[in-house]
Enzyme design. Structure first.
Site, PDB file in Angstrom:
ATOM      1  N   ARG A   1     -18.463   8.181  -0.895  1.00  0.00           N
ATOM      2  CA  ARG A   1     -19.216   7.688   0.259  1.00  0.00           C
ATOM      3  C   ARG A   1     -18.590   8.081   1.597  1.00  0.00           C
ATOM      4  O   ARG A   1     -19.299   8.445   2.530  1.00  0.00           O
ATOM      5  CB  ARG A   1     -19.269   6.161   0.152  1.00  0.00           C
ATOM      6  CG  ARG A   1     -20.221   5.496   1.114  1.00  0.00           C
ATOM      7  CD  ARG A   1     -20.062   3.977   1.078  1.00  0.00           C
ATOM      8  NE  ARG A   1     -20.018   3.398  -0.224  1.00  0.00           N
ATOM      9  CZ  ARG A   1     -21.049   2.796  -0.840  1.00  0.00           C
ATOM     10  NH1 ARG A   1     -22.202   2.696  -0.230  1.00  0.00           N
ATOM     11  NH2 ARG A   1     -20.899   2.294  -2.039  1.00  0.00           N
TER      12      ARG A   1
ATOM     13  N   CYS B   1     -45.917  -0.525  -4.661  1.00  0.00           N
ATOM     14  CA  CYS B   1     -46.565  -1.818  -4.925  1.00  0.00           C
ATOM     15  C   CYS B   1     -45.593  -2.888  -5.395  1.00  0.00           C
ATOM     16  O   CYS B   1     -45.707  -3.418  -6.510  1.00  0.00           O
ATOM     17  CB  CYS B   1     -47.672  -1.610  -5.945  1.00  0.00           C
ATOM     18  SG  CYS B   1     -48.838  -0.394  -5.342  1.00  0.00           S
TER      19      CYS B   1
HETATM   20  N1  LLP Z   1     -14.444   7.139  -8.721  1.00  0.00           N
HETATM   21  C1  LLP Z   1     -15.092   6.408  -9.645  1.00  0.00           C
HETATM   22  C2  LLP Z   1     -14.548   6.346 -11.005  1.00  0.00           C
HETATM   23  C3  LLP Z   1     -16.277   5.738  -9.301  1.00  0.00           C
HETATM   24  O1  LLP Z   1     -16.924   5.015 -10.231  1.00  0.00           O
HETATM   25  C4  LLP Z   1     -16.779   5.830  -7.979  1.00  0.00           C
HETATM   26  C5  LLP Z   1     -18.017   5.132  -7.586  1.00  0.00           C
HETATM   27  C6  LLP Z   1     -16.073   6.618  -7.051  1.00  0.00           C
HETATM   28  C7  LLP Z   1     -14.899   7.260  -7.454  1.00  0.00           C
HETATM   29  C8  LLP Z   1     -16.538   6.830  -5.640  1.00  0.00           C
HETATM   30  O2  LLP Z   1     -16.612   5.675  -4.887  1.00  0.00           O
HETATM   31  P1  LLP Z   1     -16.961   5.793  -3.325  1.00  0.00           P
HETATM   32  O3  LLP Z   1     -15.809   6.502  -2.649  1.00  0.00           O
HETATM   33  O4  LLP Z   1     -18.207   6.575  -3.177  1.00  0.00           O
HETATM   34  O5  LLP Z   1     -17.107   4.401  -2.882  1.00  0.00           O
HETATM   35  N2  LLP Z   1     -24.617   3.241  -5.861  1.00  0.00           N
HETATM   36  C9  LLP Z   1     -23.687   2.385  -5.140  1.00  0.00           C
HETATM   37  C10 LLP Z   1     -22.266   2.891  -5.248  1.00  0.00           C
HETATM   38  C11 LLP Z   1     -21.770   3.016  -6.665  1.00  0.00           C
HETATM   39  C12 LLP Z   1     -20.359   3.538  -6.763  1.00  0.00           C
HETATM   40  C13 LLP Z   1     -19.975   3.794  -8.172  1.00  0.00           C
HETATM   41  N3  LLP Z   1     -18.687   4.391  -8.376  1.00  0.00           N
HETATM   42  C14 LLP Z   1     -24.143   2.263  -3.690  1.00  0.00           C
HETATM   43  O6  LLP Z   1     -25.167   2.844  -3.338  1.00  0.00           O
HETATM   44  O7  LLP Z   1     -23.499   1.562  -2.909  1.00  0.00           O
END
Ligand code: LLP
Length: 433
Positions: free
Chosen positions: A280, A348
């Site tokens: 992110r 919907c």
């Molecule tokens: N590494 C692992 C093992 C992960 O499961 C994740 C995210 C990351 C790295 C990266 O995390 P980040 O730096 O992006 O926070 N769909 C959700 C977010 C799900 C994150 C899942 N795992 C949302 O839209 O907020």
């Protein structure tokens, strides 16, 4: 900081007017900025300067091959969580030597594909997975570098759906069992135990949970070395939060530099290669979703801006009640009075709502708007619900833009379906009687 700003009264992505892209590709569409991605990547990289580290971008955030290539050219590796992501990472040109494979449910086929590709390491999340991995690797006469992903039972203080480091979460191996599992790993053929891994959650707003979890990881590395294992890697996962609100209100977020300083402090002279998996923080603010207002509907208690993007295009508001800033593409007049409205899609379900009672500059039918901070977990979470096409993705680079995924039309989707051979024609018979 991003590169979606007003110039001459309208919003640009770098040097390209969003209106010009809309005229060419139609709405809704995702638009990413190369300069923003590169900047976020370099800020994160600089924050870790001084450590022996590798950034394995968590491609679940945005796995478009052009996005991946852009990051690969900056030196990024990839964190993959499925055979599909592995395929994408390789197609984008990420070297196998920079790929780590995480995930609780890797199938035999996915493990075999990862071994065949010769990736850097597999993060094992359970004892049964370890046994399967050993059997597959040994049968192929290969030795696979493995890190044990531990669950440090730390509350990341984020949304319950994206917290992953509590003992009740499905992720990782209980810290208390880690030494036994490593002892087992050391005896198994086909396995070379190299490290410890963790990822405690996403959109973290606070460094303390990290400090606690990473501290446990460092202590475990020392214990494992004491047990005779040659541990030389620690994978810290991702999760650093980003600002989502217009004014940053209530979002006192740690910067990448503060995160990096904390990592250096906790890691000290551990003498391990540090792997990080940010998603992110690299991509979130590097993308917008551009939509058009279809109708303005005056309800008895609400004013609705009904737009041509919907929850199938951007799921986060419906799924996590996530806030995404909304701005008109045409810059509002200086004295314009804002009005409250609910911004909704055409699907919907009442859950197809992007914003409730949001104070927004005046917008009318036909106007374009952007949803900000959707470069991560936007397009990748899209679906074709309500038989809606999948929105195209566009990448801007300075004065240039390119469609990096065309709109996937309903005709394309129907093309994947087939009529069973017990129907004689492709049209249903007229019902009789
Ligand atoms: N590494 C692992 C093992 C992960 O499961 C994740 C995210 C990351 C790295 C990266 O995390 P980040 O730096 O992006 O926070 N769909 C959700 C977010 C799900 C994150 C899942 N795992 C949302 O839209 O907020």
């Amino acid at each position: 900081m991003d590169h979606f700003t007003y110039k001459n009264g309208e919003m640009f992505a770098e040097n390209v007017a969003l209106q010009a892209i809309a005229a060419e590709v139609g709405t809704p569409f995702y638009c990413y900025s190369t300069a923003t991605m590169v900047r976020h990547f370099s800020v994160f990289r600089d924050a870790l300067d001084g450590l022996d580290f590798m950034i394995c971008y968590a491609m679940k955030a945005n796995g478009n091959i052009a996005v991946m290539r852009t990051l690969a050219e900056q030196g990024a590796g990839a964190d993959v969580v499925s055979g599909g992501e592995l395929e994408r990472a390789l197609a984008a040109g990420i070297p196998p030597s920079k790929i780590v494979f995480s995930g609780v449910g890797k199938t035999e086929a996915e493990i075999a594909a990862a071994i065949a590709a010769g990736i850097m390491q597999i993060n094992v999340e359970s004892e049964p997975e370890l046994e399967v991995l050993s059997a597959i690797a040994a049968a192929r006469g290969r030795e696979v570098a493995v890190s044990i992903r531990v669950n440090p039972d730390v509350d990341a203080r984020t949304h319950e759906k994206i917290t992953t480091g509590k003992s009740e979460n499905k992720f990782g191996i209980d810290l208390g069992r880690a030494r036994d599992v490593c002892a087992r790993a050391a005896k198994l053929p086909g396995i070379r135990l190299v490290g410890v891994a963790m990822h405690i959650g996403s959109q973290l707003r606070d460094l303390e949970p990290y400090r606690a979890a990473y501290g446990s990881g460092v202590a475990l590395v020392h214990q494992l070395r004491g047990d005779g294992h040659a541990i030389d890697r620690i994978d810290l996962g991702g999760g650093l939060g980003i600002p989502y609100f217009e004014d940053g209100e209530g979002e006192d977020l740690p910067s990448p530099a503060e995160y990096g300083a904390m990592v250096k402090d906790v890691i000290g002279d551990l003498d391990c290669r540090v792997i990080v998996e940010p998603g992110r923080v690299i991509m979130g603010n590097a993308g917008v979703l551009v939509a058009q207002v279809i109708y303005v509907k005056e309800g008895p208690t609400r004013r609705f801006l009904i737009v041509d993007a919907a929850m199938n295009d951007l799921l986060r508001p419906s799924l996590y009640s996530a806030h995404h800033a909304i701005d008109p593409v045409r810059q509002p007049d200086a004295g314009a009075t804002c009005e409250t409205a609910d911004v909704v899609g055409p699907i919907c379900e009442s859950g197809d709502t992007f914003a409730r009672q949001r104070l927004l500059p005046p917008m009318e039918s036909g106007d374009l708007m952007v949803f900000r901070s959707v470069g991560a977990y936007g397009a990748v979470m899209g679906s074709s619900y309500n038989a809606r096409p999948l929105a195209p993705e566009v990448l801007v680079n300075g004065d240039a833009f390119a469609v990096i995924r065309r709109r996937i039309e309903v005709a394309d989707l129907i093309g994947f379906e087939s009529m069973p051979d017990w129907f004689d024609t492709t049209r249903p018979k007229e019902a009789t009687g």
